[in-house]
Design a protein around this motif. Structure first.
Motif, PDB file in Angstrom:
ATOM      1  N   GLU A  34       0.828  -1.208   0.000  1.00 13.35           N
ATOM      2  CA  GLU A  34       0.000   0.000   0.000  1.00 13.35           C
ATOM      3  C   GLU A  34       0.864   1.261   0.000  1.00 13.35           C
ATOM      4  O   GLU A  34       0.612   2.200  -0.751  1.00 13.35           O
ATOM      5  CB  GLU A  34      -0.907  -0.009   1.228  1.00 13.35           C
ATOM      6  N   THR A  37       2.531   1.834  -3.487  1.00 14.01           N
ATOM      7  CA  THR A  37       1.674   2.141  -4.627  1.00 14.01           C
ATOM      8  C   THR A  37       0.970   3.482  -4.505  1.00 14.01           C
ATOM      9  O   THR A  37       0.521   4.017  -5.509  1.00 14.01           O
ATOM     10  CB  THR A  37       0.626   1.032  -4.843  1.00 14.01           C
ATOM     11  N   LYS A  38       0.869   4.021  -3.302  1.00 16.63           N
ATOM     12  CA  LYS A  38       0.262   5.339  -3.138  1.00 16.63           C
ATOM     13  C   LYS A  38       1.248   6.409  -3.583  1.00 16.63           C
ATOM     14  O   LYS A  38       2.451   6.266  -3.458  1.00 16.63           O
ATOM     15  CB  LYS A  38      -0.129   5.586  -1.685  1.00 16.63           C
ATOM     16  N   LYS A  39       0.709   7.486  -4.080  1.00 14.51           N
ATOM     17  CA  LYS A  39       1.551   8.583  -4.544  1.00 14.51           C
ATOM     18  C   LYS A  39       1.710   9.664  -3.467  1.00 14.51           C
ATOM     19  O   LYS A  39       1.944  10.811  -3.768  1.00 14.51           O
ATOM     20  CB  LYS A  39       0.949   9.212  -5.808  1.00 14.51           C
TER      21      LYS A  39
END
Length: 68
Positions: A34, A37-39
């Motif tokens: 998580e 993959t989060k920006k």
């Protein structure tokens, strides 16, 4: 992952089933995924405080995994 169509077929199970939290190891890997993959950009003001004092690490973690 090189073949997008086959990868999407493989991942179809996620539409029917849900991941359950069975153990710390699985949860930690999901959290790592998580986070990557989060920006969202995260900063750590004091790395020593974060790494040594506030960490949630288990001693001999690798050995515990190998004992299974």
């Amino acid at each position: 992952m090189k073949n997008r169509i086959e990868y999407m077929k493989y991942m179809n199970w996620t539409k029917k089933y849900r991941k359950i939290q069975e153990s710390f190891e699985i949860d930690a890997l999901c959290k790592l995924c998580e986070m990557t993959t989060k920006k969202v950009r995260q900063t750590i003001p004091n790395i020593v405080d974060w790494w040594e004092i506030k960490s949630n690490c288990s001693s001999n973690y690798a050995n515990k995994l190998l004992e299974r």
